[in-house]
Write an enzyme that holds these catalytic residues in place. Sequence first.
Site, PDB file in Angstrom:
ATOM      1  N   PHE A 194       0.809  -1.246   0.000  1.00 54.13           N
ATOM      2  CA  PHE A 194       0.000   0.000   0.000  1.00 54.13           C
ATOM      3  C   PHE A 194       0.836   1.288   0.000  1.00 54.13           C
ATOM      4  O   PHE A 194       2.050   1.227   0.099  1.00 54.13           O
ATOM      5  CB  PHE A 194      -1.104  -0.020   1.065  1.00 54.13           C
ATOM      6  CG  PHE A 194      -0.716  -0.149   2.517  1.00 54.13           C
ATOM      7  CD1 PHE A 194       0.576   0.065   2.953  1.00 54.13           C
ATOM      8  CD2 PHE A 194      -1.699  -0.463   3.462  1.00 54.13           C
ATOM      9  CE1 PHE A 194       0.892  -0.028   4.300  1.00 54.13           C
ATOM     10  CE2 PHE A 194      -1.394  -0.564   4.813  1.00 54.13           C
ATOM     11  CZ  PHE A 194      -0.091  -0.347   5.225  1.00 54.13           C
ATOM     12  N   GLU A 195       0.173   2.400  -0.167  1.00 55.84           N
ATOM     13  CA  GLU A 195       0.812   3.714  -0.364  1.00 55.84           C
ATOM     14  C   GLU A 195       1.744   3.702  -1.580  1.00 55.84           C
ATOM     15  O   GLU A 195       2.812   4.299  -1.576  1.00 55.84           O
ATOM     16  CB  GLU A 195       1.606   4.159   0.874  1.00 55.84           C
ATOM     17  CG  GLU A 195       0.807   4.211   2.139  1.00 55.84           C
ATOM     18  CD  GLU A 195      -0.090   5.432   2.239  1.00 55.84           C
ATOM     19  OE1 GLU A 195      -0.961   5.401   3.110  1.00 55.84           O
ATOM     20  OE2 GLU A 195       0.051   6.398   1.479  1.00 55.84           O
TER      21      GLU A 195
END
Lengths: 594, 257
Positions: free
Chosen positions: A404-405
């Site tokens: 994620f990110e």
Amino acid sequence: MSNQTENLIKGGSFLIEDVSYDRVFTPEDYTDEQVMIAKTTEDYVVNEVVPQIEHLENHEFDRSVKLLKQAGDLGLLGADVPEEYGGLALDKVSSALIAEKMARAGGFSISHGAHVGIGSLPIVLFGNEEQKQKYLPALATGEKLAAYALTEPSSGSDALGAKTTARLNAEGTHYVLNGEKQWITNAGFADVFVVYAKIDGEHFSAFIVEREFSGVSVGAEEKKMGIKSSSTRTLILEDAQVPKENLLGEFGKGHVIAFNILNIGRYKLGVGAVGGAKRAFELAVQYANQRQQFKTPISQFNLTKEKLGTMASKIYAAESAVYRTVGLFEDRMSKLSDEEVKDGKEVAKSIAEYAIECSMNKFFNTEVLDYVVDEGVQIHGGYGFMAEYEIERAYRDSRINRIFEGTNEINRLLVPGTYVRKALKGELPLFQKAQALQEELMMMMPEEPGDEPLAQEKYLVKNAKKIGLLAAGLAAQKYGKALEKEQEVLVNIADIISNAYAMESVVLRTEKAIEKAGLEKNKQKLLYTQIFCQEAFNKIEQDAKETLVAVENGDALRMMMSALRKFTRHTPINVIAKKREASEKLIDAERFTV
Amino acid sequence: MNIYVLLKRTFDTEEKIAISGGEINSDGAEFIINPYDEYGVEEAIQIRDSQGGEVTVVSVGSGDAEKQLRTALAIGADKAVLINTEDDLEIGDEFTTAKILVEFLEDKEADLIFAGNVAIDGGSGQVGPRVADLLGIPYVTTITKIEIEGRNVNIIRDVEGSSETIEASLPLLVTAQQGLNEPRYPSLPGIMKAKKKPLEELELADLDLDENDVAAKTKTVDIYLPPKKEGGRILDGEVQDQVKELINLLHSEAKVI
């Protein structure tokens, strides 16, 4: 403003400029207040959150809500919120320390991070006066909780490919949103969502959407591999009625918000990874001292010492690199005037400045975390595979961090991509430096570093940067605009640059510590620095070779390989002996210590 | 209500303690507010919040104790005083500390003074009672509950696991026992406010004392760690033989009978 900012370090400039240790921030520079804030966070996590983790892992999210309110009472939700809206407006280091100490709480730290970070920050940084007044005081106390909704089933890394739409209703009072946002952290209980949608299917924009608005609902709780203590659901928008004053930031400028928030999210993840890695290390070394085989604690076996030495030197690198970046942010943000802080544009510019560092912190640190939890399980042997041991959860919780990110792949690609953009815009004299390096190659004489502490490591850092510049320059020259298709080469270049950044960060930190308190008190730091620099440099050499062979051939390749040999010439240190030595203090302290 | 809390900076005994050269190795050791003193700080703040007044925390020690005093300010104390003996004293003992504190407290007209039951490092439990004695005020040790009405004080104290109810009156010194309260964490706003609260630093000369006035009455001969715990031994054979063997071992090996 220009007067104040001209002394600031430019994003990405470390590759082509030398910086002295007094200009980098290190964990040894924490103020007493920062240490106290870290301690309060740690006490809160250990005493309030940890005893409830089993319940949280079972999705008893009413407990998360209570815990977050409790965190709000302690001020742990208001670090990045200005005082006039009920926050504490702390410095970036304090805010980072909170994130680091929260990490031990596993999935709950993701709930906290999503609320204070990607959930609240878009309003802090890009909200207008009315929006700030309306939402921030309740977000700072935890009375209301926030979430961030960017990802969709068919748009992950390609965030701008979102299909969610918004159109102004006939009366001109509300935007009507339609679409689905997937994997939304805190969706189970959040009151406020920052949602991205395309106005009229074209203009990518951000909105503040309240749970109570008509047409807003959430899907079922997802079943995940890890971070089970955090709520993850789909946000469903079916003719959702969003008052038009809830458009966040400018019409069609949602990407400005999305990318800047991602940058902050990235370095914050890097900080969290340090906290998670320290905890996993502690579990591993405690277990290694406790567990006996062949009538000997397994920590006494050299192979365990090797593991501990490697893990700790990597944690030291991750910590040094990310707090250096936090220091860069703090320097730049603290120089903004009140008006500039109010006007999101300058803040956004300050954040965007260090996009390269943010990406590197993200992928480097999350991979350190993954390495440490993996070895942590290994040290636990079969017990590490059993759910009753904390390391088992740490191992599962770690995995999402590389995804994620922005996946670590996307973040790697961003590093050389951003360098090229900065060079083309004239922000960094990258091409000139690469040109100068080519000329230097012709007449370069091999150097011998001295034997004083850090001499060899400084020499390796210097050459690591040159190798990075050589590889990047060569690839840019060879492929021109088509470079972006050469993803394998780009990733190698990103790794070289990232390793160089981490190497320089440990060297500068150790140098600063030695200048301040002498060598005797900093032997452990020196050992980590020696171990890390040697191993990172080996990796750089390997990446560079692979890159050169892919890019050049014939005589030109031979010439480049000979240049690389000159840059990599050094007498390697005995890392096996150094790791044994470094492990002693760790085994004794039973935790990561510097 | 004018409340003072005596506060000591100590090692965190939950961390590993190492001894080198007859001294506790302070390298890498964590330092904290003596937990029993922390109960005192918490109780003092609660009393102030309900009855008004002011809480002052006082510590005798080195400049490093400033951190623990700041923590007490962050928890909610109003003022702090550090009596820094770093330059004046090489060594000191309970008498030293008590004498210095009394010199400081004498003209302060304290209504209530909190001390810890013991400090977790030295563990003597002397400083509180000594201070009360020298000030000529009553004291009650190991308290687990305190209620104040006007000048009257109702106290429950811990007596070897049982409890005793005591009535006393102000001025008074009490020492805090575990169970008195659950100390709060310093909140982040508290930490930020603590920066601006007054922290006064004094030296012996400011109290009209010199090192001879407070010279230690005791001498530390040696400091050593308790012996490492060894694995137990299980005796076997007939019960009668086991008993004989046990008595024999207690006599010849453990030397306790």
